[in-house]
Design a protein around this motif. Structure first.
Motif, short mmCIF file in Angstrom:
data_model
loop_
_atom_site.label_atom_id
_atom_site.label_comp_id
_atom_site.label_asym_id
_atom_site.label_seq_id
_atom_site.Cartn_x
_atom_site.Cartn_y
_atom_site.Cartn_z
N LEU A 208 0.82 -1.21 0.00
CA LEU A 208 0.00 0.00 0.00
C LEU A 208 0.86 1.26 0.00
CD1 LEU A 208 -2.81 -1.04 2.52
CD2 LEU A 208 -2.92 -1.04 0.01
N CYS A 209 1.95 1.26 0.76
CA CYS A 209 2.82 2.44 0.77
C CYS A 209 3.51 2.63 -0.59
CB CYS A 209 3.84 2.34 1.90
SG CYS A 209 3.07 2.55 3.54
N ASP A 210 3.85 1.54 -1.26
CA ASP A 210 4.41 1.65 -2.61
C ASP A 210 3.40 2.24 -3.57
OD1 ASP A 210 6.86 0.64 -1.85
OD2 ASP A 210 6.44 -1.41 -2.52
N ARG A 211 2.13 1.83 -3.45
CA ARG A 211 1.10 2.37 -4.35
C ARG A 211 0.86 3.86 -4.06
NH1 ARG A 211 2.19 -2.12 -5.08
NH2 ARG A 211 3.77 -0.95 -6.24
N ALA A 212 0.97 4.25 -2.81
CA ALA A 212 0.81 5.67 -2.46
C ALA A 212 1.95 6.49 -3.06
CB ALA A 212 0.77 5.84 -0.95
N ILE A 213 3.15 5.96 -3.01
CA ILE A 213 4.29 6.65 -3.62
C ILE A 213 4.06 6.82 -5.13
CG2 ILE A 213 6.72 6.33 -4.25
CD1 ILE A 213 7.14 5.17 -1.42
N GLU A 214 3.55 5.78 -5.77
CA GLU A 214 3.25 5.88 -7.20
C GLU A 214 2.21 6.96 -7.47
OE1 GLU A 214 2.02 2.00 -8.33
OE2 GLU A 214 4.04 1.13 -8.20
N PHE A 215 1.18 7.04 -6.62
CA PHE A 215 0.16 8.07 -6.80
C PHE A 215 0.77 9.46 -6.65
CE2 PHE A 215 -2.67 11.12 -4.80
CZ PHE A 215 -3.71 11.20 -5.72
N MET A 216 1.56 9.66 -5.62
CA MET A 216 2.14 10.98 -5.38
C MET A 216 3.14 11.35 -6.48
SD MET A 216 2.48 11.17 -1.20
CE MET A 216 3.33 9.59 -0.99
N ARG A 217 3.90 10.38 -6.96
CA ARG A 217 4.84 10.66 -8.06
C ARG A 217 4.09 11.08 -9.31
NH1 ARG A 217 7.66 6.21 -8.00
NH2 ARG A 217 9.50 7.05 -6.95
N ALA A 218 2.99 10.41 -9.61
CA ALA A 218 2.21 10.73 -10.80
C ALA A 218 1.54 12.09 -10.71
CB ALA A 218 1.16 9.64 -11.04
N ASN A 219 1.33 12.58 -9.49
CA ASN A 219 0.62 13.84 -9.30
C ASN A 219 1.48 14.93 -8.66
OD1 ASN A 219 -2.41 13.22 -9.99
ND2 ASN A 219 -1.68 11.46 -8.82
N LYS A 220 2.80 14.77 -8.75
CA LYS A 220 3.68 15.70 -8.05
C LYS A 220 3.66 17.11 -8.65
CE LYS A 220 7.89 14.41 -10.58
NZ LYS A 220 9.27 13.86 -10.43
N LYS A 297 10.10 5.19 4.51
CA LYS A 297 10.20 5.05 3.05
C LYS A 297 9.39 6.14 2.33
CE LYS A 297 7.86 1.69 1.16
NZ LYS A 297 7.47 0.30 0.80
N VAL A 298 8.20 6.40 2.83
CA VAL A 298 7.35 7.43 2.21
C VAL A 298 7.96 8.81 2.40
CG1 VAL A 298 5.09 8.53 2.34
CG2 VAL A 298 5.25 6.04 2.41
N VAL A 299 8.47 9.11 3.59
CA VAL A 299 9.09 10.41 3.85
C VAL A 299 10.34 10.58 2.98
CG1 VAL A 299 10.30 11.79 5.58
CG2 VAL A 299 8.15 10.68 6.16
N ASP A 300 11.13 9.52 2.83
CA ASP A 300 12.31 9.59 1.95
C ASP A 300 11.90 9.96 0.53
OD1 ASP A 300 14.03 8.96 3.99
OD2 ASP A 300 14.26 6.85 3.42
N PHE A 301 10.82 9.37 0.04
CA PHE A 301 10.33 9.71 -1.30
C PHE A 301 9.99 11.19 -1.40
CE2 PHE A 301 6.34 10.73 -3.45
CZ PHE A 301 6.74 10.60 -4.78
N LEU A 302 9.25 11.70 -0.40
CA LEU A 302 8.87 13.11 -0.43
C LEU A 302 10.10 14.01 -0.45
CD1 LEU A 302 5.92 13.08 2.15
CD2 LEU A 302 5.73 13.30 -0.34
N GLN A 303 11.12 13.64 0.31
CA GLN A 303 12.33 14.45 0.36
C GLN A 303 13.09 14.40 -0.96
OE1 GLN A 303 14.07 12.63 3.85
NE2 GLN A 303 13.34 14.27 5.20
N ILE A 313 1.89 16.41 6.53
CA ILE A 313 1.84 14.98 6.84
C ILE A 313 1.11 14.78 8.15
CG2 ILE A 313 3.18 12.87 7.22
CD1 ILE A 313 5.52 14.25 5.77
N ILE A 314 0.13 13.91 8.14
CA ILE A 314 -0.66 13.60 9.34
C ILE A 314 -0.57 12.10 9.59
CG2 ILE A 314 -2.97 13.60 10.38
CD1 ILE A 314 -3.54 16.04 8.47
N PHE A 315 -0.18 11.73 10.79
CA PHE A 315 -0.16 10.31 11.18
C PHE A 315 -1.15 10.11 12.32
CE2 PHE A 315 1.05 6.68 13.70
CZ PHE A 315 1.36 5.72 12.75
N THR A 316 -2.05 9.14 12.15
CA THR A 316 -3.05 8.89 13.18
C THR A 316 -3.52 7.43 13.08
OG1 THR A 316 -5.11 9.76 14.16
CG2 THR A 316 -5.02 9.64 11.74
#
Length: 504
Positions: A208-220, A297-303, A313-316
């Motif tokens: 799921l985190c890999d798919r989220a990275i793909e979504f954010m990359r596609a919409n950056k 991993k997700v934060v590294d991608f954003l950086q 970023i919200i974690f809950t």
């Protein structure tokens, strides 16, 4: 224990006016990333443990902890909320509150496996209306009984919901020509929760985190609002290697409250459950560690993509897990580790210095608060409050503030019904110190918990004359809540009589 938060202020620091921040977030097209876990005991997060006395931080024995450096890093450079509660501590009802800003009895999701009302406006819809690309990845639990039911037809503003599944705590997922599927199946072809053979690509948290990275990359190149809904650390307590063995050296002890019952006896809503299993805690810790590594991993991608500075970023979590406290596991009760959840916010424009926030916050406040931070307008009036002025530093913590929680209920349970015997129903008014918990069940004495005197929640102060004023004040608040929100559990059950008896 070294406390890295020791120098932090316990009140909101005046950072800058809320309106200016709203304009800045909106004008900069600040991205939003929400990471929600499921059934997460906040004592497993270092940033929360560091703000607790040792007896509270290490309830499973000295040194029996899981390190969470990536989640902690977000808190150390952002805001950590100490008093965030699930509006209804079970998955679907509180998720509906989180998405809509409405109490669960107004969303159509008063208990698990019911569909959210189709005309509800979520925060995702408001962001989409303001030009954001929205994507939801992971467990949804707001479209009825479907399981797993990929990409529910009703998107509720989540434009890309290909990786949204309605229900289940699947451990292995895969991509196919027909879309995502559960990778573990039984001999009859039905998906199951097996974890055998899961790796860093197929284990659900990783997938799921890999798919989220793909979504954010596609919409950056566009502003995005992305939500990752991880179904762990909810049971079954299984996790892929090496996380399944890295805590095997620990010898977990039963929490203090596992055997200690205090002086109140048993309330109907605190059903006692099975025994305590050290191996289950090893695996629970393993799931938490895997989540933390994926947050990293997700934060590294954003950086790496240059998105980190301009992403909120919200974690809950949707609700907690007692993990053996009070001789039970999982959730649904108003005890702290069932109902209180982690809530961390990180964004350099919002938080110039780390903040430890004691403001009372609940799931139902999330939508109006998030929109308030951006200055966006909703079409539907929420039940929850916009707390953005508190988080942004314009207002300080209200010592007399009250939030409300309720148990899940059967559909139409209080359409004039009187006899509620056999159902674990309750409703609660919560302040920073007290919890008033009232049930419609016959013969059940309400509870008043004093978290300052009794942080382990073992004693009932409801009938203590010294607390008469507190009981009266919270009874009045609970009655006001029932009337204004239309909660029939308050206005059309035996709870009404109990509240009227105590209101001065």
């Amino acid at each position: 224990m070294k406390n890295p938060f020791i120098s932090y202020t316990l009140a909101i620091t005046a950072l800058c006016p809320s309106f200016a921040l709203s304009q800045k977030l909106a004008d900069k097209k600040t991205n939003v990333l929400i990471i929600m876990t499921d059934e997460h005991n906040l004592r497993t997060l270092g940033c929360h443990r560091d703000l607790m006395p040792p007896a509270q931080a290490e309830v499973w024995g000295p040194g029996n902890i899981v390190e969470t450096p990536h989640i902690d890093a977000l808190a150390k450079d952002g805001l950590i909320a100490l008093s965030c509660y699930a509006s209804s501590p079970i998955s679907a009802p509180t998720r509906s509150c989180f998405q809509s800003g409405l109490y669960s009895h107004n969303t159509g999701v008063s208990t698990n496996n019911l569909p959210m009302k189709r005309d509800i406006e979520t925060f995702a819809q408001v962001f989409a209306d303001n030009g954001y690309r929205t994507g939801y990845i992971g467990k949804w639990h707001l479209d009825g009984p479907g399981r797993p039911q990929w990409a529910p037809e009703d998107k509720f503003g989540w434009q890309d919901n290909r990786y949204m599944f309605n229900r289940g705590h699947w451990k292995k997922l895969k991509e196919t020509d027909e879309g995502p599927q559960v990778a573990a199946v039984s001999s009859d072809g039905k998906p199951n929760y097996d974890v055998d053979g899961a790796d860093e690509k197929s284990f659900t948290t990783d997938f799921l985190c890999d798919r989220a990275i793909e979504f954010m990359r596609a919409n950056k190149e566009n502003p995005f609002c992305c939500m990752i809904s991880i179904p762990d650390p909810h049971g079954p307590n299984t996790v892929r290697a090496p996380y399944d063995t890295i805590f095997r050296h620990l010898r977990f002890k039963e929490p203090y409250t596992y055997g200690e019952r205090g002086d109140h006896g048993h309330a109907a809503w605190e059903r006692i459950e099975g025994g305590f299993d050290s191996r289950q805690m090893e695996l629970y810790f393993g799931m938490v560690k895997c989540i933390d590594d994926n947050v990293g991993k997700v934060v590294d991608f954003l950086q790496l993509e240059g998105l980190y500075e301009n992403t909120l970023i919200i974690f809950t979590a949707d609700h907690g897990d007692l993990c053996g406290e009070h001789h039970r596991h999982d959730k649904t009760v108003p005890y702290e580790m069932s109902a209180r959840v982690p809530f961390i916010m990180h964004n350099p424009a919002l938080f110039k210095k780390p903040v430890v926030d004691k403001t009372l916050f609940a799931s139902v406040n999330f939508k109006p608060t998030l929109l308030g931070l951006f200055g966006f307008e909703a079409r539907q009036k929420p039940d929850g409050r916009d707390m953005s002025a508190y988080l942004a530093g314009k207002k300080v913590f209200e010592k007399d503030a009250v939030i409300f929680m309720r148990s899940p209920t059967r559909l139409h349970a209080f359409e004039g019904a009187e006899d509620q015997e056999g159902h674990l129903y309750w409703v609660a008014a919560v302040t920073s110190r007290y919890k008033l918990i009232v049930t419609p069940n016959k013969g059940e004495t309400p509870w008043l918990i004093d978290l300052k005197k009794d942080p382990f929640e073992l004693h009932n102060f409801y009938s203590d004359p010294a607390y008469a004023e507190v009981v009266s004040r919270l009874s009045e608040k609970l009655w006001e809540y029932g009337q204004t929100s239309g909660d029939k559990m308050v206005t059309r059950s035996k709870i009404k009589d109990e509240l009227m008896r105590k209101i001065k």
